[in-house]
Design a protein around this motif. Structure first.
Motif, PDB file in Angstrom:
ATOM      1  N   LEU A  32      -4.127   5.457   1.336  1.00 20.76           N
ATOM      2  CA  LEU A  32      -3.155   4.370   1.228  1.00 20.76           C
ATOM      3  C   LEU A  32      -2.102   4.463   2.319  1.00 20.76           C
ATOM      4  CD1 LEU A  32      -2.598   4.353  -2.654  1.00 20.76           C
ATOM      5  CD2 LEU A  32      -3.773   2.602  -1.312  1.00 20.76           C
ATOM      6  N   ILE A  33      -1.612   5.671   2.575  1.00 23.23           N
ATOM      7  CA  ILE A  33      -0.587   5.854   3.606  1.00 23.23           C
ATOM      8  C   ILE A  33      -1.159   5.540   4.982  1.00 23.23           C
ATOM      9  CG2 ILE A  33       0.899   7.545   4.733  1.00 23.23           C
ATOM     10  CD1 ILE A  33       1.160   8.931   1.981  1.00 23.23           C
ATOM     11  N   ALA A  34      -2.374   5.990   5.233  1.00 23.71           N
ATOM     12  CA  ALA A  34      -2.993   5.749   6.542  1.00 23.71           C
ATOM     13  C   ALA A  34      -3.177   4.262   6.799  1.00 23.71           C
ATOM     14  CB  ALA A  34      -4.326   6.483   6.621  1.00 23.71           C
ATOM     15  N   GLU A  35      -3.678   3.531   5.800  1.00 23.51           N
ATOM     16  CA  GLU A  35      -3.869   2.095   5.988  1.00 23.51           C
ATOM     17  C   GLU A  35      -2.532   1.380   6.114  1.00 23.51           C
ATOM     18  OE1 GLU A  35      -6.197  -1.749   4.020  1.00 23.51           O
ATOM     19  OE2 GLU A  35      -6.205   0.190   2.976  1.00 23.51           O
ATOM     20  N   GLY A  36      -1.547   1.821   5.315  1.00 22.85           N
ATOM     21  CA  GLY A  36      -0.226   1.216   5.419  1.00 22.85           C
ATOM     22  C   GLY A  36       0.375   1.412   6.789  1.00 22.85           C
ATOM     23  N   SER A  95      10.742  -2.955   7.767  1.00 26.95           N
ATOM     24  CA  SER A  95      10.584  -2.834   6.318  1.00 26.95           C
ATOM     25  C   SER A  95       9.298  -2.099   5.975  1.00 26.95           C
ATOM     26  CB  SER A  95      10.586  -4.219   5.663  1.00 26.95           C
ATOM     27  OG  SER A  95       9.473  -4.992   6.093  1.00 26.95           O
ATOM     28  N   ALA A  96       8.214  -2.418   6.677  1.00 23.47           N
ATOM     29  CA  ALA A  96       6.958  -1.705   6.444  1.00 23.47           C
ATOM     30  C   ALA A  96       7.084  -0.258   6.898  1.00 23.47           C
ATOM     31  CB  ALA A  96       5.819  -2.399   7.180  1.00 23.47           C
ATOM     32  N   GLY A  97       7.813  -0.036   8.012  1.00 26.27           N
ATOM     33  CA  GLY A  97       8.030   1.332   8.492  1.00 26.27           C
ATOM     34  C   GLY A  97       8.789   2.164   7.479  1.00 26.27           C
ATOM     35  N   ALA A  98       9.794   1.544   6.815  1.00 29.24           N
ATOM     36  CA  ALA A  98      10.559   2.256   5.793  1.00 29.24           C
ATOM     37  C   ALA A  98       9.670   2.627   4.615  1.00 29.24           C
ATOM     38  CB  ALA A  98      11.726   1.387   5.320  1.00 29.24           C
ATOM     39  N   ALA A  99       8.801   1.704   4.211  1.00 31.18           N
ATOM     40  CA  ALA A  99       7.915   1.970   3.076  1.00 31.18           C
ATOM     41  C   ALA A  99       6.948   3.100   3.392  1.00 31.18           C
ATOM     42  CB  ALA A  99       7.152   0.693   2.709  1.00 31.18           C
ATOM     43  N   VAL A 100       6.392   3.111   4.608  1.00 31.95           N
ATOM     44  CA  VAL A 100       5.450   4.164   4.999  1.00 31.95           C
ATOM     45  C   VAL A 100       6.179   5.507   5.103  1.00 31.95           C
ATOM     46  CG1 VAL A 100       3.931   4.997   6.835  1.00 31.95           C
ATOM     47  CG2 VAL A 100       3.856   2.587   6.140  1.00 31.95           C
ATOM     48  N   ALA A 101       7.371   5.498   5.692  1.00 32.71           N
ATOM     49  CA  ALA A 101       8.141   6.743   5.814  1.00 32.71           C
ATOM     50  C   ALA A 101       8.470   7.317   4.439  1.00 32.71           C
ATOM     51  CB  ALA A 101       9.426   6.490   6.606  1.00 32.71           C
ATOM     52  N   LEU A 102       8.781   6.451   3.491  1.00 32.17           N
ATOM     53  CA  LEU A 102       9.067   6.915   2.136  1.00 32.17           C
ATOM     54  C   LEU A 102       7.832   7.559   1.507  1.00 32.17           C
ATOM     55  CD1 LEU A 102      10.788   7.153  -0.409  1.00 32.17           C
ATOM     56  CD2 LEU A 102      10.215   4.777  -0.949  1.00 32.17           C
ATOM     57  N   ALA A 103       6.687   6.936   1.691  1.00 32.80           N
ATOM     58  CA  ALA A 103       5.454   7.513   1.147  1.00 32.80           C
ATOM     59  C   ALA A 103       5.167   8.866   1.794  1.00 32.80           C
ATOM     60  CB  ALA A 103       4.287   6.553   1.365  1.00 32.80           C
ATOM     61  N   GLU A 104       5.411   8.985   3.090  1.00 29.76           N
ATOM     62  CA  GLU A 104       5.188  10.259   3.784  1.00 29.76           C
ATOM     63  C   GLU A 104       6.158  11.322   3.291  1.00 29.76           C
ATOM     64  OE1 GLU A 104       3.422   8.574   8.032  1.00 29.76           O
ATOM     65  OE2 GLU A 104       5.587   8.877   7.786  1.00 29.76           O
ATOM     66  N   LEU A 145       0.835  -1.207   0.000  1.00 31.53           N
ATOM     67  CA  LEU A 145       0.000   0.000   0.000  1.00 31.53           C
ATOM     68  C   LEU A 145       0.871   1.259   0.000  1.00 31.53           C
ATOM     69  CD1 LEU A 145      -2.670  -1.193   2.575  1.00 31.53           C
ATOM     70  CD2 LEU A 145      -3.067  -0.769   0.135  1.00 31.53           C
ATOM     71  N   ALA A 146       1.903   1.243   0.841  1.00 34.22           N
ATOM     72  CA  ALA A 146       2.807   2.393   0.887  1.00 34.22           C
ATOM     73  C   ALA A 146       3.542   2.569  -0.439  1.00 34.22           C
ATOM     74  CB  ALA A 146       3.800   2.231   2.035  1.00 34.22           C
ATOM     75  N   ALA A 147       3.934   1.436  -1.057  1.00 36.10           N
ATOM     76  CA  ALA A 147       4.615   1.520  -2.356  1.00 36.10           C
ATOM     77  C   ALA A 147       3.701   2.117  -3.412  1.00 36.10           C
ATOM     78  CB  ALA A 147       5.081   0.134  -2.793  1.00 36.10           C
ATOM     79  N   ALA A 148       2.407   1.765  -3.361  1.00 36.22           N
ATOM     80  CA  ALA A 148       1.462   2.333  -4.321  1.00 36.22           C
ATOM     81  C   ALA A 148       1.423   3.850  -4.206  1.00 36.22           C
ATOM     82  CB  ALA A 148       0.072   1.741  -4.095  1.00 36.22           C
ATOM     83  N   ALA A 149       1.484   4.361  -2.977  1.00 35.84           N
ATOM     84  CA  ALA A 149       1.469   5.811  -2.779  1.00 35.84           C
ATOM     85  C   ALA A 149       2.801   6.439  -3.171  1.00 35.84           C
ATOM     86  CB  ALA A 149       1.138   6.134  -1.325  1.00 35.84           C
ATOM     87  N   SER A 150       3.902   5.886  -2.672  1.00 41.56           N
ATOM     88  CA  SER A 150       5.205   6.508  -2.933  1.00 41.56           C
ATOM     89  C   SER A 150       5.567   6.453  -4.414  1.00 41.56           C
ATOM     90  CB  SER A 150       6.303   5.831  -2.094  1.00 41.56           C
ATOM     91  OG  SER A 150       6.420   4.458  -2.419  1.00 41.56           O
ATOM     92  N   ASN A 151       5.192   5.370  -5.120  1.00 43.97           N
ATOM     93  CA  ASN A 151       5.475   5.301  -6.555  1.00 43.97           C
ATOM     94  C   ASN A 151       4.688   6.351  -7.328  1.00 43.97           C
ATOM     95  OD1 ASN A 151       7.295   3.194  -6.320  1.00 43.97           O
ATOM     96  ND2 ASN A 151       5.776   1.598  -6.712  1.00 43.97           N
TER      97      ASN A 151
END
Length: 996
Positions: A589-593, A602-611, A563-569
């Motif tokens: 997407l970020i909120a659910e991620g 790893s999930a924390g890194a993906a969410v931080a990147l999206a933020e 989900l975070a990747a979908a937002a950050s991409n």
């Protein structure tokens, strides 16, 4: 077949690379010639070597370059069999082809459609300036793969951002060529759709189709292929001419006249003579009766003639009598079809049981196969297979080709389908197909290991693998093996740069996967391939599909990452999207991620990147609105970090200013993502975070930190891949995508801080990346910029040819990312005093990018360089008149230092009253940039008339890899230094400077 045709040295080079299975674009890049020139050479080689298609040409190349060859291979290989008669049919079909753009030669299997089409195409070859191209569709079962088969025949690769059908249409848009599509009957609907697109886009292309049924499209003209002509009463008088008859070329029907004007009889005589003793003219009447029983069907006649040496005419007549008694009633077309079937039944019944089993079991092969492959698939012992294949070939039931890698066998399509029918009747279809599937799985495993001849091996096996997968995917009991083969095909086609098919195969593997983890992984790979294709919407859809599968399986951590990747991409690659992701969708997407991530790093890194991406996008958008009153905008740069360079940092009151909260939030989130990804030992996640961090640092005004971050990113990826640019390296398509993006970002960032050696290093690696071979304009753009700024005119001119050629082949797209290289080429031609070429490139520049980035950004920089070379500092000063802060939104990331330094020099040379003040400000802005600093110091030395300091900057430019500016410095110094400078400019291939 006569003396060998002369092959020029350049044609020999092209032939060798065709043998390596390179596309035309790859050959052009290797030989520094245009793709059109390559096409001309390939077309010439097809004629000179008398081969029908590119695959045959590749085999010729391999034979000519065999290390164990004792003598040169013949340049004109003999045809397996001659073409007999058909003069009236050839003339009629040729006339129809001249009058209509798409003609379909229709007839039952075995009537001779393919041979007739090839003869007509050969006759018409000189009428098509861009060649005649043969495409065998027998191995193609999937209608969606027609364009891929055509592209392979033409030597085309897939254009990024387009599917293969679009790539073919774009390449042929201005070509005058003839396509021969052979055996379309199993993909009629797909062929109709493909040809409708092709003919609409390519007004000078004509297409000759062979098929058992018409395509049923409005633009089609149908030519029903008749049986071979039969003489109602063959004249015995023809026998008076003896065996030689009238002599001459039998391909023009001379034997037809010997046989009383019957093409059917002439064919029988020719084939029977080749396997036994010549026929006596007195026997021609009996031959005519046999041909009449076979309805003049070419394949049936060839099968009967193959038995002449063992049965004689009486034996053939007797053997044919019984099965043909049933051929009464029905339409003429049905009679012809039954004639072929009866001849096949007769030939089949004459075989011993072992040969019958072999014939039906090898029918699963859709491409030429070796004896070893046949043994593995049929389940028969090797000795039986070798002997049996030889006997089948002797009876014309298999065709034989000899190649450096071994003898191969192939059944004509009519014979292959007959064998498949027999396989079903024997109840052996499933077991035989299963063995074929296992054989294909073994081949795919072998192809996973790289070898020098990898491309040739893949191209030989690909259609076989596709056929096996098409059979297996619909059978529940084969699901696991189908998944394995779909995944292998996805990886192999990505390596072969068939990236649209790679995405399709990954999605197919996801559908076949037996576990949610495997399905989600396949969706992620498919998303990465979509990103490589520049299809952002597909990437987003597949990211969400992976998240759905993971969520449904209870893998909340994986779902959070997806989900975070979908937002950050969507933030990182916005220029690849047709439909931009709405802010509220990204927020959701970020909120659910974040909710699903928990404490997983790893999930924390993906969410931080999206933020971080969200904060940076907000910073750019708020600043752009604050400073210009416009809405949010992003560049169409190289899909690296420059997608962040959308607007100006603005003043202190702007949230997006260098010290503003949103920029600092973006930096903080990106740094957190980098740290977490590093702790998790995930180089791809770390690379993605470094990408966003570099963009945020650049937006904050710290160009050197941004450049260092971009360099850290690319070095991380190069290290992770062990220095390899292999398309399917240890991290799959995602690694390839990240590396291409990182190379572009590192090049741009290095240019921005004056690191020309570093920029050229990364630009060269980007230009040579195999995934970009078909899009030379995207591959070479930043190399052109770096070479121009360094003053390497010779290299820039060479690379410019590839850039422009590829841009035209891509349909001359208008993309802002193509603006800087176009401006660079206009400049290099201006420095060479080639004003006509400069005007051409300036027109191209205006076409690809009329935006403010051209007007106020890089365009101003390159124009200033040219104007200063011409001795027009006043014009250069006017071109850079806006204060740097006023145009910072178009110069941030790459061009700010260049703009400031050139503006300072123009002010000195133009005698501007505030020149000293501008120099002082410029020193502060460019501090740390070796090239821009040298420009400012040279301007200061000129202002102070300090020759010693001026000459010192020449050495500084040399050390920075900027030879042009070093030569310019010497010229500006005057005296003996000017003479050295003039010589240096000449050595660089540039025109003399004008001193203001």
């Amino acid at each position: 077949m006569g003396e060998a045709a002369e092959i020029s040295p350049r044609e020999a080079e092209v032939l060798e690379l065709v043998g390596d299975h390179l596309s035309n674009a790859e050959i052009g890049a290797r030989l520094y010639i245009s793709v059109r020139t390559v096409e001309t050479h390939v077309s010439s080689l097809l004629r000179k070597l008398d081969v029908p298609d590119r695959r045959a040409l590749a085999r010729c190349a391999t034979e000519r370059t065999r290390p164990d060859r004792q003598r040169p291979a013949p340049a004109l290989p003999m045809r397996l069999t001659s073409f007999i008669g058909r003069e009236s049919e050839r003339a009629a079909l040729a006339t129809m082809l001249k009058e209509h753009r798409q003609v379909t030669a229709v007839g039952p299997g075995g009537v001779g459609k393919t041979r007739l089409a090839l003869a007509v195409a050969a006759d018409a070859a000189d009428e098509f300036a861009d060649g005649v191209w043969f495409v065998d569709l027998v191995p193609v079962a999937d209608p969606g793969m027609i364009a891929t088969a055509v592209a392979e025949a033409l030597g085309l690769g897939e254009q990024l951002g387009h599917d293969m059908a679009e790539s073919v249409a774009t390449a042929l848009a201005d070509r005058h060529a003839l396509l021969v599509l052979d055996n379309c009957e199993q993909v009629v609907d797909g062929a109709a759709l493909f040809l409708e697109r092709l003919l609409a886009a390519c007004p000078q292309v004509r297409v000759l189709v062979t098929s058992r049924s018409r395509l049923m499209v409005p633009f089609e003209r149908v030519y029903p292929v008749p049986s071979l002509s039969l003489s109602s009463s063959p004249s015995a008088d023809n026998g008076d001419k003896g065996d030689d008859g009238e002599g001459g070329d039998d391909s023009h029907g001379s034997k037809g006249s010997v046989a009383g004007g019957s093409d059917a009889v002439a064919l029988f005589i020719d084939r029977a003579t080749s396997v036994g003793r010549p026929l006596d003219p007195a026997q021609y009447n009996q031959v005519a009766e046999i041909c009449a029983r076979l309805d003049g069907m070419a394949l049936a006649i060839e099968l009967a003639a193959a038995r002449y040496a063992t049965l004689g005419l009486d034996g053939i007549t007797a053997a044919l009598a019984h099965p043909l008694r049933m051929l009464t009633g029905g339409s003429r077309a049905q009679d012809r079809h039954r004639s072929v079937r009866a001849a096949l039944d007769w030939s089949h019944n004459l075989l011993d049981p072992a040969d019958r089993a072999l014939l039906r079991r090898v029918s699963v092969f859709v491409t030429p196969f070796t004896a070893q492959a046949a043994a593995e698939v049929t389940g028969l012992d090797a000795a039986t297979v070798v002997d049996g294949l030889a006997r089948l070939a002797e009876q014309s039931l298999l065709a034989v080709t000899f190649a450096p890698d071994g003898t191969r066998y192939r059944a004509l399509e009519t014979l292959r389908q007959y064998g498949a029918d027999r396989l079903t009747e024997a109840g052996e279809l499933h077991d035989n197909q299963a063995r074929h599937l296992n054989w294909c799985l073994a081949r795919s495993a072998e192809l996973a290991a790289p070898r020098a001849d990898w491309r040739a091996r893949f191209d030989r096996a690909a259609d076989e693998l596709r056929a096996a997968l098409a059979w297996a995917e619909s059978r529940t009991e084969q699901r696991a093996d189908a998944y394995r083969l779909a995944r292998a095909m996805a990886e192999l086609t990505f390596t072969r740069h068939l990236i649209a098919e790679s995405q399709q195969r990954y999605e197919q593997a996801a559908a076949l996967a037996t576990t949610p983890a495997d399905a989600a992984a396949m969706f992620r790979h498919a998303a990465a391939v979509a990103a490589c294709r520049l299809h952002g919407d597909d990437m987003h859809r597949l990211n969400l599909a992976a998240a759905d599968v993971a969520r449904g399986a209870g893998d909340t951590v994986a779902a959070a990452r997806d989900l975070a990747a979908a937002a950050s991409n969507a933030y990182r690659f916005s220029s690849k999207f047709v439909t931009q992701l709405r802010p509220e969708e990204a927020d959701a997407l970020i909120a659910e991620g974040r909710e699903l991530a928990g404490t997983d790093p790893s999930a924390g890194a993906a969410v931080a990147l999206a933020e971080a991406g969200r904060a940076l996008t907000h910073a750019i958008g708020s600043t752009y609105t604050h400073s210009t009153g416009a809405g949010t905008g992003t560049t169409d740069a190289s899909d690296g970090a420059t997608h962040t360079a959308g607007s100006s940092p603005g003043g202190p009151g702007s949230p997006g200013s260098p010290g503003g909260p949103t920029v600092q939030e973006a930096i903080g989130s990106a740094e957190r993502a980098v740290e977490l990804a590093h702790l998790d030992h995930d180089p791809l996640a770390e690379s993605a975070a470094l990408d966003t961090l570099a963009g945020a640092l650049s937006w904050a005004g710290d160009a050197f930190a941004a450049a260092a971050t971009a360099r850290r990113r690319v070095e991380l990826l190069v290290s992770a891949s062990n220095g390899s640019d292999a398309p399917h390296g240890p991290y799959g398509p995602a690694g390839t995508h990240e590396l291409i993006e990182a190379l572009g970002e590192a090049t741009e960032a290095a240019l921005g801080v004056g690191d020309l050696p570093g920029a050229r290093q990364w630009a060269w690696r980007l230009a040579e990346h195999p995934q970009l071979a078909e899009v030379g304009h995207r591959a070479t753009g930043w190399l052109l910029v770096a070479d121009t700024l360094a003053g390497d005119a010779e290299q820039a001119l060479t690379t410019g040819l590839r850039f422009r050629d590829a841009w035209r082949r891509a349909g001359s797209p208008a993309r802002a990312v193509l603006g800087p290289p176009a401006a660079a080429m206009a400049t290099i031609h201006g420095l060479r005093d080639d004003q006509e070429a400069r005007r051409d490139w300036s027109a191209l520049l205006a076409q690809v990018d009329p935006s403010p980035w051209n007007t106020h950004g890089y365009g101003a920089v390159f124009d200033a360089i040219f104007m200063l070379h011409q001795g027009r500092p006043e014009a250069a000063l006017e071109r850079t008149a806006p204060e740097p802060d006023r145009v910072r939104q178009w110069t941030t990331w790459i061009w700010l230092h260049w703009y400031v330094a050139l503006r300072a020099e123009a002010s000195v040379l133009a005698g501007a009253p505030d020149a000293a003040a501008r120099l002082a400000k410029a020193r502060t802005v460019v501090a740390g940039n070796p090239v821009a600093t040298a420009l400012v110091e040279r301007a200061a030395a000129l202002l102070d008339a300090d020759t010693e300091r001026l000459i010192a900057t020449a050495s500084a430019f040399e050390a920075a890899g900027c030879r042009y500016q070093s030569a310019r410095t010497l010229t500006l110094a005057g005296g003996d230094h000017a003479a050295r400078g003039a010589r240096a400019l000449t050595d660089l291939g540039l025109a003399p400077m004008t001193i203001p």
